[in-house]
Scaffold this motif. Structure first.
Motif, PDB file in Angstrom:
ATOM      1  N   ILE A 182      63.498 119.566  40.711  1.00  0.00           N
ATOM      2  CA  ILE A 182      63.210 118.137  40.812  1.00  0.00           C
ATOM      3  C   ILE A 182      64.530 117.394  41.015  1.00  0.00           C
ATOM      4  CG2 ILE A 182      62.195 116.112  39.687  1.00  0.00           C
ATOM      5  CD1 ILE A 182      60.115 118.287  39.999  1.00  0.00           C
ATOM      6  N   VAL A 208      66.788 114.256  40.823  1.00  0.00           N
ATOM      7  CA  VAL A 208      66.842 113.052  39.980  1.00  0.00           C
ATOM      8  C   VAL A 208      68.169 112.333  40.232  1.00  0.00           C
ATOM      9  CG1 VAL A 208      65.385 114.140  38.211  1.00  0.00           C
ATOM     10  CG2 VAL A 208      67.865 114.242  37.959  1.00  0.00           C
ATOM     11  N   ARG A 209      68.184 111.064  39.957  1.00  0.00           N
ATOM     12  CA  ARG A 209      69.427 110.300  40.126  1.00  0.00           C
ATOM     13  C   ARG A 209      70.359 110.468  38.926  1.00  0.00           C
ATOM     14  NH1 ARG A 209      68.502 107.304  44.623  1.00  0.00           N
ATOM     15  NH2 ARG A 209      66.389 106.606  44.972  1.00  0.00           N
ATOM     16  N   ALA A 215      66.850 111.905  32.921  1.00  0.00           N
ATOM     17  CA  ALA A 215      65.765 112.838  33.234  1.00  0.00           C
ATOM     18  C   ALA A 215      65.534 113.823  32.093  1.00  0.00           C
ATOM     19  CB  ALA A 215      66.067 113.582  34.532  1.00  0.00           C
ATOM     20  N   TYR A 241      61.977 114.273  30.000  1.00  0.00           N
ATOM     21  CA  TYR A 241      61.249 115.535  29.882  1.00  0.00           C
ATOM     22  C   TYR A 241      61.141 115.990  28.427  1.00  0.00           C
ATOM     23  CZ  TYR A 241      60.518 116.300  34.839  1.00  0.00           C
ATOM     24  OH  TYR A 241      60.063 116.197  36.127  1.00  0.00           O
ATOM     25  N   ILE A 294      67.744 112.903  48.188  1.00  0.00           N
ATOM     26  CA  ILE A 294      67.267 111.667  47.557  1.00  0.00           C
ATOM     27  C   ILE A 294      67.320 110.513  48.547  1.00  0.00           C
ATOM     28  CG2 ILE A 294      67.767 109.944  45.766  1.00  0.00           C
ATOM     29  CD1 ILE A 294      68.573 112.334  43.936  1.00  0.00           C
ATOM     30  N   SER A 319      64.307 111.397  51.031  1.00  0.00           N
ATOM     31  CA  SER A 319      62.949 111.572  50.506  1.00  0.00           C
ATOM     32  C   SER A 319      62.685 110.889  49.174  1.00  0.00           C
ATOM     33  CB  SER A 319      62.657 113.069  50.346  1.00  0.00           C
ATOM     34  OG  SER A 319      62.848 113.742  51.559  1.00  0.00           O
ATOM     35  N   GLY A 320      63.750 110.404  48.518  1.00  0.00           N
ATOM     36  CA  GLY A 320      63.589 109.845  47.179  1.00  0.00           C
ATOM     37  C   GLY A 320      63.610 110.935  46.132  1.00  0.00           C
ATOM     38  N   VAL A 321      63.492 110.539  44.890  1.00  0.00           N
ATOM     39  CA  VAL A 321      63.474 111.516  43.803  1.00  0.00           C
ATOM     40  C   VAL A 321      62.140 112.248  43.823  1.00  0.00           C
ATOM     41  CG1 VAL A 321      65.103 110.234  42.370  1.00  0.00           C
ATOM     42  CG2 VAL A 321      62.663 109.821  42.111  1.00  0.00           C
ATOM     43  N   GLY A 322      62.132 113.466  43.308  1.00  0.00           N
ATOM     44  CA  GLY A 322      60.895 114.235  43.251  1.00  0.00           C
ATOM     45  C   GLY A 322      61.129 115.697  43.538  1.00  0.00           C
ATOM     46  N   ILE A 323      60.041 116.398  43.826  1.00  0.00           N
ATOM     47  CA  ILE A 323      60.118 117.851  44.034  1.00  0.00           C
ATOM     48  C   ILE A 323      60.987 118.162  45.239  1.00  0.00           C
ATOM     49  CG2 ILE A 323      58.823 119.938  44.602  1.00  0.00           C
ATOM     50  CD1 ILE A 323      56.494 118.801  42.996  1.00  0.00           C
ATOM     51  N   GLN A 324      61.986 118.998  45.008  1.00  0.00           N
ATOM     52  CA  GLN A 324      62.942 119.357  46.050  1.00  0.00           C
ATOM     53  C   GLN A 324      62.786 120.809  46.483  1.00  0.00           C
ATOM     54  OE1 GLN A 324      66.014 121.375  45.461  1.00  0.00           O
ATOM     55  NE2 GLN A 324      66.854 121.013  47.477  1.00  0.00           N
TER      56      GLN A 324
END
Length: 144
Positions: free
Chosen positions: A15, A17-18, A23, A27, A76, A79-84
């Motif tokens: 994932i 994250v910035r 993060a 979690y 990022i 596509s932005g943050v998220g599943i990579q």
């Protein structure tokens, strides 16, 4: 190598994250996960943390960019943050890589590289894996 058994488990889902500390806190506090390992990977330009998913051997890997030139920063931005990435565990990464190449799949590295906690890794090119960045992980035999 046979046509079955290339992958033994889902090792982790990466994932992007910035902010790694934010993060990790999310979690831990919201999902009740525990951090198993944290490190800086200068070569890949990321700070990363492995979050354990319950009592399974699967993890969520949180990946934060160390600088604007890192692959995660570029991901990022696009596509932005998220599943990579989706990562599969393998027993012998050299054999699996050779089998995948024989099957016409492109790998990102000519030879496996060092990954988290002393593992060995390589990636299948997303264009050859249905648009998904697939990581191959041979764990460090000594564990985390």
């Amino acid at each position: 190598m046979s046509t079955q058994g290339l992958f033994t488990h889902i090792d982790h889902v990466g994932i992007a994250v910035r902010d790694l500390d934010e993060a990790i806190a999310f979690y831990e506090e919201k999902y009740g996960m525990r951090m198993a390992h944290r490190e800086i990977n200068e070569e890949q330009g990321v700070a990363e943390a492995m979050m354990e998913v319950g009592d399974s051997s699967s993890c969520i890997q949180l990946l934060a960019p160390l600088n604007e030139k890192s692959t995660i920063a570029k991901f990022i931005d696009k596509s932005g943050v998220g599943i990579q990435q989706m990562a599969y565990r393998v027993e012998n990464i050299d054999e699996v890589c050779e089998t995948l190449k024989e099957r016409g799949l492109r790998l990102l590295y000519p030879e496996p590289k060092r990954g988290t906690a002393g593992s060995r890794i390589n990636f299948i090119h997303p264009k050859d894996a249905g648009g998904v960045l697939v990581e191959l992980v041979e764990p460090n035999p000594e564990g985390h």
